[in-house]
Scaffold this motif. Structure first.
Motif, PDB file in Angstrom:
ATOM      1  N   SER A 102       0.848  -1.197   0.000  1.00  0.00           N
ATOM      2  CA  SER A 102       0.000   0.000   0.000  1.00  0.00           C
ATOM      3  C   SER A 102       0.886   1.252   0.000  1.00  0.00           C
ATOM      4  O   SER A 102       1.884   1.311   0.721  1.00  0.00           O
ATOM      5  N   PRO A 104      -0.435   4.963   0.166  1.00  0.00           N
ATOM      6  CA  PRO A 104      -1.470   6.003   0.140  1.00  0.00           C
ATOM      7  C   PRO A 104      -0.913   7.385   0.494  1.00  0.00           C
ATOM      8  O   PRO A 104       0.101   7.514   1.170  1.00  0.00           O
ATOM      9  N   SER A 108      -6.060  15.906   5.146  1.00  0.00           N
ATOM     10  CA  SER A 108      -7.213  16.265   5.980  1.00  0.00           C
ATOM     11  C   SER A 108      -7.178  17.762   6.243  1.00  0.00           C
ATOM     12  O   SER A 108      -6.101  18.356   6.348  1.00  0.00           O
ATOM     13  N   SER A 287     -11.616  14.956   4.652  1.00  0.00           N
ATOM     14  CA  SER A 287     -10.496  14.027   4.497  1.00  0.00           C
ATOM     15  C   SER A 287     -10.527  13.409   3.115  1.00  0.00           C
ATOM     16  O   SER A 287     -11.595  13.178   2.532  1.00  0.00           O
ATOM     17  N   ALA A 288      -9.360  13.129   2.591  1.00  0.00           N
ATOM     18  CA  ALA A 288      -9.236  12.471   1.289  1.00  0.00           C
ATOM     19  C   ALA A 288      -7.982  11.618   1.292  1.00  0.00           C
ATOM     20  O   ALA A 288      -6.974  11.975   1.915  1.00  0.00           O
ATOM     21  N   SER A 289      -8.075  10.492   0.601  1.00  0.00           N
ATOM     22  CA  SER A 289      -6.939   9.582   0.521  1.00  0.00           C
ATOM     23  C   SER A 289      -6.859   9.048  -0.897  1.00  0.00           C
ATOM     24  O   SER A 289      -7.861   8.653  -1.493  1.00  0.00           O
ATOM     25  N   ALA A 290      -5.677   9.036  -1.449  1.00  0.00           N
ATOM     26  CA  ALA A 290      -5.449   8.482  -2.784  1.00  0.00           C
ATOM     27  C   ALA A 290      -4.109   7.778  -2.786  1.00  0.00           C
ATOM     28  O   ALA A 290      -3.157   8.228  -2.121  1.00  0.00           O
ATOM     29  N   SER A 307      -6.412   3.528  -5.866  1.00  0.00           N
ATOM     30  CA  SER A 307      -7.476   3.523  -4.843  1.00  0.00           C
ATOM     31  C   SER A 307      -7.623   4.936  -4.312  1.00  0.00           C
ATOM     32  O   SER A 307      -6.664   5.698  -4.266  1.00  0.00           O
ATOM     33  N   TRP A 308      -8.815   5.297  -3.927  1.00  0.00           N
ATOM     34  CA  TRP A 308      -9.043   6.625  -3.355  1.00  0.00           C
ATOM     35  C   TRP A 308     -10.297   6.605  -2.495  1.00  0.00           C
ATOM     36  O   TRP A 308     -11.177   5.738  -2.652  1.00  0.00           O
ATOM     37  N   SER A 309     -10.368   7.560  -1.612  1.00  0.00           N
ATOM     38  CA  SER A 309     -11.566   7.745  -0.775  1.00  0.00           C
ATOM     39  C   SER A 309     -11.606   9.200  -0.335  1.00  0.00           C
ATOM     40  O   SER A 309     -10.566   9.844  -0.210  1.00  0.00           O
ATOM     41  N   ALA A 310     -12.773   9.733  -0.132  1.00  0.00           N
ATOM     42  CA  ALA A 310     -12.936  11.117   0.309  1.00  0.00           C
ATOM     43  C   ALA A 310     -14.286  11.281   0.965  1.00  0.00           C
ATOM     44  O   ALA A 310     -15.244  10.552   0.649  1.00  0.00           O
ATOM     45  N   GLY A 311     -14.354  12.245   1.876  1.00  0.00           N
ATOM     46  CA  GLY A 311     -15.625  12.503   2.522  1.00  0.00           C
ATOM     47  C   GLY A 311     -15.481  13.399   3.733  1.00  0.00           C
ATOM     48  O   GLY A 311     -14.386  13.560   4.273  1.00  0.00           O
TER      49      GLY A 311
END
Length: 395
Positions: A102, A104, A108, A287-290, A307-311
């Protein structure tokens, strides 16, 4: 942030505070025209350890301003990881050894919706200004203390000169009294009295040497030197000090660093009240992650491994059983205490000025009276010497 003391106290004698401590004060000690004093005063800026300590504390406070200001911006970090595991044959899903790679990148950010960051920066700025005012107040105090010690040392030298002349006169008086005693004119008590006066004057001379050494050692400490390494030659105060008006405008007090420091403490306390109030509002965090995620290192840097996530996330304290209310009440009480301390500092400054102006006025009168006493004493001495010389001394 200027504080309107008139509004706080309801007293028409108070006005809006406008600190002027940043005005350049210059090398005020040069008004005395003493090269040795000028040299020592310059050493205070370079070697005084108290000033160095205060300067370091100011740099520390300024760093806190930068740290608080950074809260306006997001935090970005990375947490690469490699994991390896093994699932035994008796597991529900026996897949054997597995690996995970991983890479990432996480960001934030907490928007300053309620002014919490702004107030924190304001508080840090005010505290840094307090530290700067404390530094200038200490610098001014150390320079003034050195000048005071220097002139007190010179005064000891001048008194020593006067006392040495007194000792010489007492020695002559003792010899004259002994001659009169040997001639049967004076009594033994007259001789004893003359000896007492001489011994007392010599003891006073010793006390002056002790005091002079202590002033010299104090000057050495103020200039950052070991006391044994400084040797100041005997000196005297040349001329009268610069004239000081018997009435000065109150605006001059706004140039005092201690008053400015207390005014900024009030502003910092006011910011603390605002920070305590923001505790009642929710906190929003974005927060966001990529990054890259793969079970095979060879495929980690491919498009399929993305991969990514945000919210957003919102947090709010619902029940704290009066904790936030107590903190807000404490911040308000601290603000009131700081305001009272500021007012007391201002009143104390007025008292110091009035005390010194009164001292100047009365000391000027005392100087005239002392001069009259000196003239009378010189006349009395001349008459006594003439009387002693006129008396016949048997051979």
């Amino acid at each position: 942030m200027p504080i309107a003391l008139k509004e706080l106290t309801g007293n028409d004698q108070w006005k809006m505070a406008t600190p002027s401590d940043a005005l350049i004060k210059g090398n005020w000690w040069e008004l005395f025209g003493d090269p040795e004093l000028n040299r020592l005063e310059e050493l205070v800026n370079v070697n005084n350890q108290n000033i160095k300590q205060a300067e370091a504390q100011f740099r520390q406070a300024r760093a806190l301003v930068t740290a608080n200001h950074a809260n306006y911006y997001p935090t970005i970090g990375a947490s690469p990881s490699i994991s390896q595991g093994d699932t035994g044959a008796n597991a529900a899903r026996a897949i054997g050894t597995n690996q995970s790679f991983s890479l990432p990148v996480i960001a934030s950010w907490e928007p300053d919706l309620w002014g919490r960051v702004r107030l924190s920066v304001e508080n840090a700025v005010e505290n840094a200004q307090v530290s700067a005012a404390d530094l200038e107040n200490l610098r001014l105090s150390e320079h003034a203390l050195l000048a005071t010690d220097y002139f007190l040392l010179a005064a000891q030298d001048m008194q020593q000169t006067v006392l040495q002349n007194t000792i010489d006169s007492y020695e002559k008086n003792l010899q004259l009294t002994m001659n009169r005693y040997n001639g049967g004119i004076a009594s033994k008590s007259d001789v004893t009295l003359a000896q007492t006066q001489l011994s007392g004057a010599r003891a006073q001379s010793t006390d002056l040497r002790v005091a002079r050494a202590q002033f010299e050692h104090a000057i050495a400490m103020l200039t950052g030197q070991p006391p044994s390494s400084l040797d100041i030659a005997a000196s005297k105060i040349a001329g009268v000090p610069p004239p000081i008006p018997l009435a000065v405008p109150s605006q001059l007090l706004e140039r005092r660093p201690d008053i400015a420091a207390n005014e900024r403490l009030v502003a910092a306390a006011n910011a603390n009240v605002g920070i305590a109030e923001t505790a009642y509002y929710p906190t929003l965090t974005l927060s966001a992650s990529a990054g890259l995620l793969s079970t095979n290192l060879a495929n980690l840097f491919t498009y399929a491994s993305r991969s990514w996530s945000a919210g957003p996330a919102v947090s709010q304290t619902l029940f704290d059983f009066g904790r936030r209310g107590a903190q807000l009440e404490g911040a308000r009480a601290a603000y009131d205490a700081t305001v009272a301390g500021y007012r007391q500092t201002v009143l104390g400054a007025f008292q110091e000025v009035e005390d010194d102006l009164a001292s100047l006025r009365y000391l000027a009168e005392e100087a005239v009276q002392q001069q009259e006493a000196v003239v009378a004493a010189q006349q009395a001495l001349a008459l006594e010497i003439d009387r002693y010389r006129a008396e016949p001394i048997p051979i």
